[in-house]
Structure formats: structure tokens, C-alpha cells
Design an enzyme around this catalytic site. Structure first.
Site, PDB file in Angstrom:
ATOM      1  CG  ASP A 177      -1.795   1.151   1.499  1.00 32.12           C
ATOM      2  OD1 ASP A 177      -2.203   1.675   0.470  1.00 32.12           O
ATOM      3  OD2 ASP A 177      -2.156   1.435   2.645  1.00 32.12           O
ATOM      4  CD  GLU A 417      -0.133  -5.500   7.478  1.00 28.83           C
ATOM      5  OE1 GLU A 417      -0.441  -5.647   6.248  1.00 28.83           O
ATOM      6  OE2 GLU A 417      -0.715  -5.006   8.401  1.00 28.83           O
ATOM      7  CE1 TYR A 477      -4.493   0.749  10.227  1.00 29.60           C
ATOM      8  CE2 TYR A 477      -3.746  -1.391   9.958  1.00 29.60           C
ATOM      9  CZ  TYR A 477      -3.350  -0.039   9.921  1.00 29.60           C
ATOM     10  OH  TYR A 477      -2.342   0.452   9.682  1.00 29.60           O
ATOM     11  CD  GLU A 513       1.081  -0.906   9.989  1.00 24.90           C
ATOM     12  OE1 GLU A 513      -0.046  -1.068   9.245  1.00 24.90           O
ATOM     13  OE2 GLU A 513       2.058  -1.213   9.310  1.00 24.90           O
ATOM     14  CD1 TRP A 558      -1.012   2.936   8.423  1.00 26.67           C
ATOM     15  CD2 TRP A 558       1.180   2.807   8.915  1.00 26.67           C
ATOM     16  NE1 TRP A 558      -0.453   2.957   6.963  1.00 26.67           N
ATOM     17  CE2 TRP A 558       0.840   2.877   7.533  1.00 26.67           C
ATOM     18  CE3 TRP A 558       2.204   2.353   9.500  1.00 26.67           C
ATOM     19  CZ2 TRP A 558       2.116   2.360   6.567  1.00 26.67           C
ATOM     20  CZ3 TRP A 558       3.384   2.106   8.494  1.00 26.67           C
ATOM     21  CH2 TRP A 558       3.227   2.097   7.346  1.00 26.67           C
TER      22      TRP A 558
HETATM   23  C1  BDP Z   1      -1.288  -2.313   6.914  1.00 20.60           C
HETATM   24  C2  BDP Z   1       0.079  -2.001   6.132  1.00 20.60           C
HETATM   25  C3  BDP Z   1       0.328  -0.547   5.879  1.00 20.60           C
HETATM   26  C4  BDP Z   1      -0.913   0.087   5.120  1.00 20.60           C
HETATM   27  C5  BDP Z   1      -2.110  -0.067   6.224  1.00 20.60           C
HETATM   28  C6  BDP Z   1      -3.260   0.866   5.819  1.00 20.60           C
HETATM   29  O1  BDP Z   1       1.281  -2.729   6.954  1.00 20.60           O
HETATM   30  O2  BDP Z   1       1.338  -0.775   4.991  1.00 20.60           O
HETATM   31  O3  BDP Z   1      -0.670   1.218   4.700  1.00 20.60           O
HETATM   32  O4  BDP Z   1      -2.266  -1.231   6.664  1.00 20.60           O
HETATM   33  O5  BDP Z   1      -4.213   0.008   5.389  1.00 20.60           O
HETATM   34  O6  BDP Z   1      -1.916  -3.498   6.462  1.00 20.60           O
HETATM   35  O7  BDP Z   1      -3.340   2.017   5.796  1.00 20.60           O
END
Ligand code: BDP
Length: 625
Positions: A177, A417, A477, A513, A558
Site C-alpha cells: 500500500d 504482514e 484496524y 499499526e 499508522w
Molecule cells: C497495513 C500495512 C500498511 C498499510 C496499512 C493501511 O502494513 O502498509 O498502509 O495497513 O491499510 O496493512 O493503511
């Protein structure tokens, strides 16, 4: 490889910043002899990605071979006469180029290199003459596939998925990403070095006795060097000199300090180390380094620095700035370090690849802790081959070799990841067999730093890499990709997940993150994705959960700043999870974090104590200590 330096025995010049540039989408340049020189109306700045610089020439999405040409005048001072007649070598050094580079000088091939994020050099002595000009031609090819590190998607594979209507939503295609920039991303230099010289130095420090330390220095030297001298000096302190013979191309030196001044975020003290190579008649080479003395350990559920628990508060970052793309840009590095201090962060992760070494110099000076990452991002273990694994090991070795002397680097991330797309192999014996030798290599090369691999929710806690980690790093997330707009549910899921992880692995848990895409200027009075309030609230809710759990050792938001992503429906041009935007203006979350993290300059432990009373205390000593 030692970095360019001016000393009594070494000198270097930097190539001019503007290079003649020619894209080669049909890959005809080699066959047509562009190595001998080529013409083009285009020029491009180095360091710099070509994409944004040459977007108007149609090259924003060019992910293919490209050629660079520059005439470099080799100074007469590069010759032996200027250095008292002793023999010298000339090296062409490229700080980093994405991802495969071949170099020619005056039409002669001088070398080739794989890997986009670390420096490499070619000995070009026999191809240049001091006092004359040399035509340097570089072919840079950013294409990646299943056997490169990082892995990528070949054009044919992409075409097939477009045909099938599946997996084709990213353009340019990537497995990760962030934007697949191409170019020469760090400076190109021409070095004049003595033939009899040091080629590499490894410095290991360990605490010894109540206040002492041992500094072990291994210096690799060229044939003909017979001994090495080292001088370690601290401010207002005695210097410590030591000397050792060179045997089989290396010299091992040890300095013992009775009273060592330690390096820490509060007091990032650096000693100076000067290395001299000798040939029986005198000094042939001099090289300067800085040394920070500190110890990182993991004890049960705690990450310790110099025996004291530390809690990492900071960010995953990217090397990404407007126009320059992935190029190292000192003004942004200086600005980012200032912002890290302003906001009260104590650490960052070099997601998802090794950064320019100047970042680590700054971190050493500012007392910022760094998790340093191998560019093995979003590994698809189903497609990985023995070649992928061998290249992964090569990338790991090269990273440790380059960065081990930085006290700021406290942990190696061996990748990021694996199994992002839910591939089963990441969780089975296939994954175990892939990771085991890599961890063994890393531990052998550097037993002084903990190892980790940030793991994603899709891989679950069965992610095979986790079983080998000293610190469990989780990218989560909840409240964004799942439970959107539902922070209570997100907090509950996070807590349960972290508790499961600790129960299963019994080592410190780090949330590497978490975050939410945010458009600056969007507001709402209720939990609404993309608003500044939602990002700030989500971050605070996560920190409340993480800080209240005894076994966590940190949390990285993040991301530090917004960064360019490949085109896809999930992103409005940028990944907007930055707490600063791409030009480094703060969003609301930045002010909230600043309030929380600065807190009258409290330490991270005091901050935890405030938000989770009872949790900030030092660990009770284990029975055997
Ligand atoms: C994680 C990844 C990162 C992405 C982030 C996202 O490690 O590189 O930018 O999610 O989705 O899966 O913002």
C-alpha cells in the site's frame, strides 16, 4: 561498506543533481547500445523518483527500465600523487536505486546490483583517469516479481488478473500500500579511498559491572593492512586507545570502560571512534564513527533499555514527500525529527524498508528509538520460492551490516504482514519453514537486539512468524476496516485480541499499526469515518486500551504523515492515515497526541501511570535475578 567521508586519507565528490534521462518501456536500451551514451530531451533530479517529477511527460505510472547519464569530472586530487604517492582506488557509490541497477563507465560495464533500499558501490579505478571526465550511464529497473524482496506483480500477471476481473484494482500494480516509485533515491558519489584501507567496521557494546561497558570493534581491511588502531573518546573524558593485528582481513579490538556514559532517549550521548589502518610503515587510512553504549533486552513481558522498561510511543513512517517521491530529502528529515519531538514521540519504525542512513544519524543524536525493517512487505508465501527466501536473507544480512552500529536501532523487523491476502501458507508449516532460518540468521548476526515481524489481522495469531518473535507486533484496524464508526466495539475487540496474543506467546505485545484515514477539514459531532475527530478519538481509544494492559510495550500510530498510494478505490490519492498531512501540517490528532505524550515532559512510563494507574511501575524482579 563504509560511508563517504572526508578524512586525511579519504575524499569524495557528489554527482551533479540533474541527469539526462530516458525511459525504456520496451526494454530496447541494452540492445541498442545506450550504455555508450544516449540522447534525450528529458532530465531528472537525483536523488529523486522520476514519477512526480516527470508526470507531465507521461511518466507518473512508468514502472519499467529507465536510463540515466551524467558526465562526472574525476578530480586530479583523486590520484595517488595527491596523497603522497600511495596507491588508491576510485569507487562509484549509489546510495539507493529502485530496484535493479546496472552501471557503465565510458561504455564499459562496471557492475550490477539487486535491491532498492541500501547503498552499493563498484570499484571503477580501472575505468576512470583522475583529471579527466567519465561518462556514467545507469540503467534502473523498478520491476518486482514473486522472487524479489519486496515481492511484486509482473505485468503479465496483472494483465491476467485484469482479464479475470479479480485482483486488478491497484494501478500501478503492487503487493503493498505505497506508491511503487522508480529512480535513484539517494546520492551518487565518487570516492577516492586508499588501497590499504578499512572496508567495514562493526561495533558491539555491552554493559559490564555496575557502571562499566565493553566496546568490541571488528574492522575488516584490505590485503596489505597489518594492524588497526582505534581511539574512543567521550566529551571531557580520557580517550581510550587500542591496537590489534589484522589477521585474515580483520582486526578485533576491545575497549573497556570503567565508567561508561550510556546512550538513552533522555541523554543520547555519543562517543567518537577513530579507526586507523596501518601497513607497518604508518597510517594508511582513517575513518570516523560514533558509538552509543546501551543495552536492549526483553524480560518476560517487558522491553528494557539499559535495564529500565521502555514503552514505545510513536509512528510507522514512510519515505515519501511531494515531487521527490521516495528520495531522501534532508529538509524533510530535519522537519520530521522536529515534529517527533514536538509531539512527544520517542520512536518510529522504518516501514516498510531500510531508510537512508541519515535518518539513523538523526535518531542517534535525538535519542529516538528505531525499529528497522527488512523490505519484505506483504509476503505471499504461496508464491515465494527458494530464491525469494535467499534474497530475503541477503536483504536481512545487508540491513544488519549497514545499521548495527546505530544505538537508536533497538529492534529488527524481519518483514511486515506476511499473508496479507489471507494466504493459508503464512499460517502453516510452509510459513514456519520459511521464517525459521531467517530468524536463526538474524540472531546469529546480532544477538543483541530483539526480533519481530509486524503481523496483520488476516494472518490471525496463527501467523507462523509470530512463534519466532521476541516481541509480538500486531497491526490492527478495528474501527476502520472492520467495525467502522463503532469505537466501543473496536476497543473491545482490540483488548480481547491483545489478551489472546499475550496468553499465547507470553512476550511483550507491541501494537505496531493502528489508525484511520482522515481528510483534514472534515468534522462531525458523531463518530464518522474520515473526520479529524474520528481519527483523534480512535487513536485515544486504542492508547487507553493498550496502556492499561500490563504486557504491552508500545503503540505506533499508522502513519506519521499522509503518503502516496497506487490508484485504488480505497484511497483518495493518498493513504490519509497520517496525523500530519503530506506537507507536514498537523491534523487534530497531532494536537491530542501532543497533549497526551508531552504531559510536562513526562516519560512514557509516567504517561501510562496517568492513564492506567499502577501500570507504569518498574517490573518486580523475577525470582532468579
Ligand atoms: C497495513 C500495512 C500498511 C498499510 C496499512 C493501511 O502494513 O502498509 O498502509 O495497513 O491499510 O496493512 O493503511
Amino acid at each position: 561498506m563504509l560511508r563517504p567521508q572526508h578524512t586525511a586519507h579519504r575524499t569524495f565528490i557528489s554527482a551533479a543533481p540533474r541527469w539526462t534521462f530516458r525511459p525504456d518501456p520496451d526494454d530496447v536500451g541494452v540492445g541498442q547500445g545506450w550504455a555508450n551514451g544516449f540522447t534525450s530531451d528529458l532530465t531528472v533530479a537525483v536523488p529523486g523518483s522520476w514519477n512526480e517529477q516527470l508526470a507531465e511527460a507521461g511518466l507518473m505510472h512508468h514502472v519499467g527500465p529507465s536510463w540515466y547519464r551524467q558526465v562526472i569530472f574525476v578530480p586530479p586530487t583523486f590520484g595517488s600523487a595527491a596523497f603522497g604517492g600511495s596507491a588508491r582506488r576510485v569507487l562509484l557509490r549509489i546510495g539507493a536505486a529502485s530496484h535493479h541497477t546496472t552501471a557503465w563507465i565510458n561504455g564499459e560495464r562496471v557492475g550490477t546490483h539487486q535491491g532498492g533500499f541500501l547503498p552499493f558501490a563498484f570499484d571503477v579505478t580501472d575505468h576512470v583517469t583522475p583529471g579527466t571526465s567519465a561518462c556514467v550511464v545507469l540503467r534502473v529497473d523498478p520491476r518486482l516479481d514473486a522472487e524479489t524482496i519486496p515481492q511484486g506483480i509482473r505485468a503479465e500477471e496483472y494483465a491476467e488478473s485484469v482479464e479475470r476481473g479479480a485482483g486488478s484494482e491497484h494501478f500501478p500494480p503492487t503487493r503493498y500500500d505505497f506508491f511503487p516509485y522508480g529512480g535513484i533515491h539517494r546520492p551518487v558519489t565518487l570516492l577516492s579511498v586508499p588501497s590499504l584501507r578499512a572496508t567495514h567496521a562493526d561495533v558491539r557494546t555491552r554493559l559490564h559491572g555496575p557502571s562499566g561497558a565493553v566496546v568490541e570493534i571488528t574492522v575488516e581491511v584490505t590485503e596489505g593492512v597489518t594492524a588497526v588502531k582505534a581511539l574512543l573518546s567521550g566529551e571531557d573524558e580520557d580517550s581510550h586507545a587500542t591496537e590489534a593485528l589484522a589477521v585474515d582481513g580483520r582486526a578485533q579490538l576491545t575497549v573497556e570502560l570503567d565508567e561508561a556514559r550510556l546512550w538513552s532517549p533522555e541523554s543520547p550521548f555519543l562517543y567518537s571512534l577513530t579507526i586507523h589502518a596501518l601497513d607497518g610503515e604508518g597510517v594508511t587510512d582513517a575513518y570516523d564513527l560514533r558509538v552509543g553504549i546501551r543495552e536492549v533486552t526483553v524480560e518476560r513481558d517487558r522491553l528494557l533499555l539499559n535495564g529500565q522498561p521502555i514503552f514505545l510511543q510513536g509512528f510507522g513512517k514512510h519515505e515519501d514527500v511531494p515531487v521527490l517521491g521516495k528520495a531522501f530529502a534532508m529538509p524533510f528529515a530535519v522537519k520530521d525529527m522536529g515534529l517527533l519531538r514536538w509531539i512527544g514521540a520517542n520512536s518510529f519504525r522504518t516501514a516498510h524498508y531500510p531508510y537512508a542512513d541519515a535518518w539513523l544519524d538523526l535518531a542517534d543524536e535525538h535519542g529516538i528509538l528505531v525499529i528497522d525493517e527488512v523490505p519484505a512487505v506483504s509476503l505471499n508465501l504461496h508464491k515465494a520460492t527458494a530464491t525469494t527466501q535467499a534474497r530475503h536473507e541477503e536483504a536481512l544480512r545487508a540491513l544488519i551490516r549497514r545499521d548495527r552500529n546505530h544505538p537508536s536501532v533497538i529492534m529488527w523487523a524481519l518483514g511486515n504482514e506476511p499473508g496479507l491476502a489471507g494466504e493459508e501458507d503464512a499460517r502453516t508449516e510452509v510459513g514456519r519453514r520459511y521464517w525459521k532460518p531467517l530468524f536463526e540468521t538474524a540472531r546469529k548476526l546480532d544477538p543483541t537486539r530483539p526480533l519481530t515481524v509486524p503481523s496483520c489481522a488476516q494472518a490471525t495469531l496463527d501467523d507462523a512468524a509470530l512463534a519466532f518473535c521476541d516481541v509480538i507486533s500486531l497491526n490492527r484496524y478495528y474501527g476502520w476496516y472492520t467495525e467502522p464508526g463503532q469505537l466501543d466495539r473496536a476497543a473491545d475487540r482490540l483488548r480481547a485480541d491483545l489478551e489472546d496474543a499475550y496468553e499465547r506467546y507470553g512476550c511483550p505485545i507491541f501494537v505496531s499499526e493502528f489508525g484511520a484515514d482522515t481528510m483534514e477539514g472534515l468534522h462531525a459531532t458523531f463518530p464518522q469515518l474520515f473526520t479529524e475527530e474520528y481519527q483523534a478519538d480512535l487513536i485515544e481509544r486504542y492508547l487507553d486500551v493498550i496502556e492499561a494492559l500490563d504486557f504491552t510495550c508500545g503503540a505506533h500510530v499508522w502513519n506519521f504523515a499522509d503518503f502516496l498510494a497506487p490508484q485504488n478505490f480505497r484511497r483518495v490519492v493518498l493513504n490519509r492515515k497520517g496525523v500530519f498531512n503530506r506537507t507536514r501540517d498537523p491534523k487534530q490528532a497531532a494536537f491530542r497526541l501532543r497533549e497526551r505524550w508531552n504531559d510536562a515532559m513526562a516519560t512514557p512510563r509516567d504517561i501510562i501511570e496517568k492513564h492506567a494507574p499502577g501500570r507504569g511501575a518498574s517490573p518486580t524482579p523475577s525470582p532468579e535475578s
